[in-house]
Scaffold this active site. Structure first.
Site, PDB file in Angstrom:
ATOM      1  N   ARG A  28       2.071   4.563  18.127  1.00 29.91           N
ATOM      2  CA  ARG A  28       0.630   4.810  18.059  1.00 29.91           C
ATOM      3  C   ARG A  28      -0.094   4.137  19.224  1.00 29.91           C
ATOM      4  O   ARG A  28      -0.996   4.724  19.823  1.00 29.91           O
ATOM      5  CB  ARG A  28       0.083   4.314  16.719  1.00 29.91           C
ATOM      6  N   CYS A  61      -1.724   9.955  -1.134  1.00 27.09           N
ATOM      7  CA  CYS A  61      -2.165  10.368   0.193  1.00 27.09           C
ATOM      8  C   CYS A  61      -3.081  11.578   0.120  1.00 27.09           C
ATOM      9  O   CYS A  61      -3.579  12.046   1.137  1.00 27.09           O
ATOM     10  CB  CYS A  61      -0.942  10.684   1.059  1.00 27.09           C
ATOM     11  N   LYS A  64       0.814  -1.210   0.000  1.00 27.72           N
ATOM     12  CA  LYS A  64       0.000   0.000   0.000  1.00 27.72           C
ATOM     13  C   LYS A  64       0.855   1.272   0.000  1.00 27.72           C
ATOM     14  O   LYS A  64       0.342   2.360  -0.278  1.00 27.72           O
ATOM     15  CB  LYS A  64      -0.966   0.008   1.181  1.00 27.72           C
ATOM     16  N   ASP A  65       2.168   1.143   0.294  1.00 28.54           N
ATOM     17  CA  ASP A  65       3.065   2.298   0.268  1.00 28.54           C
ATOM     18  C   ASP A  65       3.728   2.500  -1.088  1.00 28.54           C
ATOM     19  O   ASP A  65       4.431   3.497  -1.287  1.00 28.54           O
ATOM     20  CB  ASP A  65       4.170   2.148   1.322  1.00 28.54           C
ATOM     21  N   ARG A  90      -8.117   8.085   3.743  1.00 22.89           N
ATOM     22  CA  ARG A  90      -9.159   7.085   3.453  1.00 22.89           C
ATOM     23  C   ARG A  90      -9.904   6.703   4.728  1.00 22.89           C
ATOM     24  O   ARG A  90     -11.148   6.726   4.777  1.00 22.89           O
ATOM     25  CB  ARG A  90      -8.530   5.835   2.824  1.00 22.89           C
ATOM     26  N   ARG A  91      -9.161   6.330   5.778  1.00 22.73           N
ATOM     27  CA  ARG A  91      -9.820   5.928   7.019  1.00 22.73           C
ATOM     28  C   ARG A  91     -10.624   7.081   7.615  1.00 22.73           C
ATOM     29  O   ARG A  91     -11.708   6.885   8.154  1.00 22.73           O
ATOM     30  CB  ARG A  91      -8.775   5.422   8.019  1.00 22.73           C
ATOM     31  N   ARG A 122       0.574   9.795  13.513  1.00 23.02           N
ATOM     32  CA  ARG A 122       1.615   9.130  12.727  1.00 23.02           C
ATOM     33  C   ARG A 122       2.597   8.467  13.669  1.00 23.02           C
ATOM     34  O   ARG A 122       2.501   8.557  14.870  1.00 23.02           O
ATOM     35  CB  ARG A 122       2.323  10.145  11.812  1.00 23.02           C
TER      36      ARG A 122
END
Length: 316
Positions: A160, A246, A88-89, A136-137, A154
């Site tokens: 986190r 992003c 996904k990166d 997105r989230r 982040r």
């Protein structure tokens, strides 16, 4: 023993865990014993710009390519032989001379709801502070719960989880795959539905990136999972059509069953006020050009989503 394959990796705990998994798999493919693994298939740790800058969203400093740029430079100039990325990166376009050579079997693609006080996403009270750096989230959460307060989060997974434990947030959203790989699956309170929280393209999958000249190496083929590669090709086709970055809130997820690939893709307004989605499927059974067909399906559905969104603002 001279190194046989040098693996470029970020220094985060998750990146090293994922690269360690691939190190062992490459070692098995090359017939390297455990005692010689570190010398024959060494991990070369590389700090990326995305790792250094932790106080801003990626879209403010150049996008998700900042997690791959320095590693790709090392690959291009011969300091490493393969890079292990979270799929996904990986940006849609590959740098000249490099390619995604293999896609190993995928982990759980879903998002995880993690909270000290609340058992599930619907249990969050009005105004609750939800931590995420993913546009997105954010959009998907606000589409369901516009009353929530989304706050930027982040850092690596440990950071986190520590901020959550210290009370900076009421809940946070993370990828199930990363938590599983780190052995942190016990913190997951809810695995969010693929319908409500359609994952990022390639979420849960890894990308093995090599120089184009090395893509046919025997050890590369040994690590590739054809079904995962097909699903990811469809998802990344949608990402390409939607100019996924992003700066755009997009999701895409493909499943393969009984010889058919079914792809769902969507784009959302960042505040969750609008959502455009398309679903399509193709037969991939015994298709010689299945990869091309999967990518084409993604491009087609992604194009339909973009047309449906029209002139509506999709960037924050």
């Amino acid at each position: 023993m001279a190194p046989l394959v040098r693996i470029g990796t970020r220094r985060s705990k998750l990146a090293l865990t994922q690269s360690g998994m691939m190190q062992r798999a490459i070692g098995r493919a090359l017939g390297v014993g455990d005692a010689d693994l570190a010398e024959a298939v060494p991990l070369v740790e590389i700090v990326t710009t995305g790792d250094r800058v932790q106080d801003r969203r990626l879209m403010e400093i150049g996008g998700k390519a900042l997690f791959t740029k320095e590693i790709e430079e090392a690959l291009g100039d011969g300091r490493v032989d393969v890079a292990v990325h979270s799929m996904k990166d990986v940006p849609a376009e590959q740098p000249e001379g490099l390619c995604i050579a293999a896609v190993p079997a995928r982990e759980d693609a879903r998002d995880a709801f993690v909270s000290e006080a609340f058992a599930s996403f619907p249990d969050l009270p009005a105004g609750a502070r939800l931590g995420t750096a993913s546009l997105r989230r954010q959009a998907q959460a606000l589409a369901l719960r516009p009353d929530l307060t989304i706050e930027m989060l982040r850092g690596n997974v440990d950071t986190r989880l520590r901020k959550l434990a210290e009370g900076d947030f009421d809940a946070i959203l993370l990828a199930v795959s990363g938590l599983n790989r780190l052995g942190f699956d016990g913190v997951i309170r809810q695995r969010l539905s693929l319908d409500d929280f359609l994952p990022a393209p390639g979420q849960g999958a890894l990308a093995l990136q090599t120089r184009v000249d090395d893509r046919d190496a025997a050890w590369v083929a040994a690590l590739d999972d054809p079904m995962t590669a097909l699903a990811v090709a469809a998802e990344r086709g949608a990402m390409t059509a939607l100019e996924g970055s992003c700066r755009t809130a997009i999701g895409a997820h493909a499943v393969i069953a009984a010889g058919r690939l079914r792809l769902t893709t969507e784009m959302l307004a960042p505040d969750g006020s609008a959502r455009w989605r398309r679903v399509g499927e193709i037969s991939v059974a015994d298709a010689a050009d299945a990869m091309e067909q999967a990518g084409a399906l993604g491009l087609c559905l992604g194009g339909e989503v973009r047309t449906a969104a029209g002139d509506r603002r999709v960037d924050p």
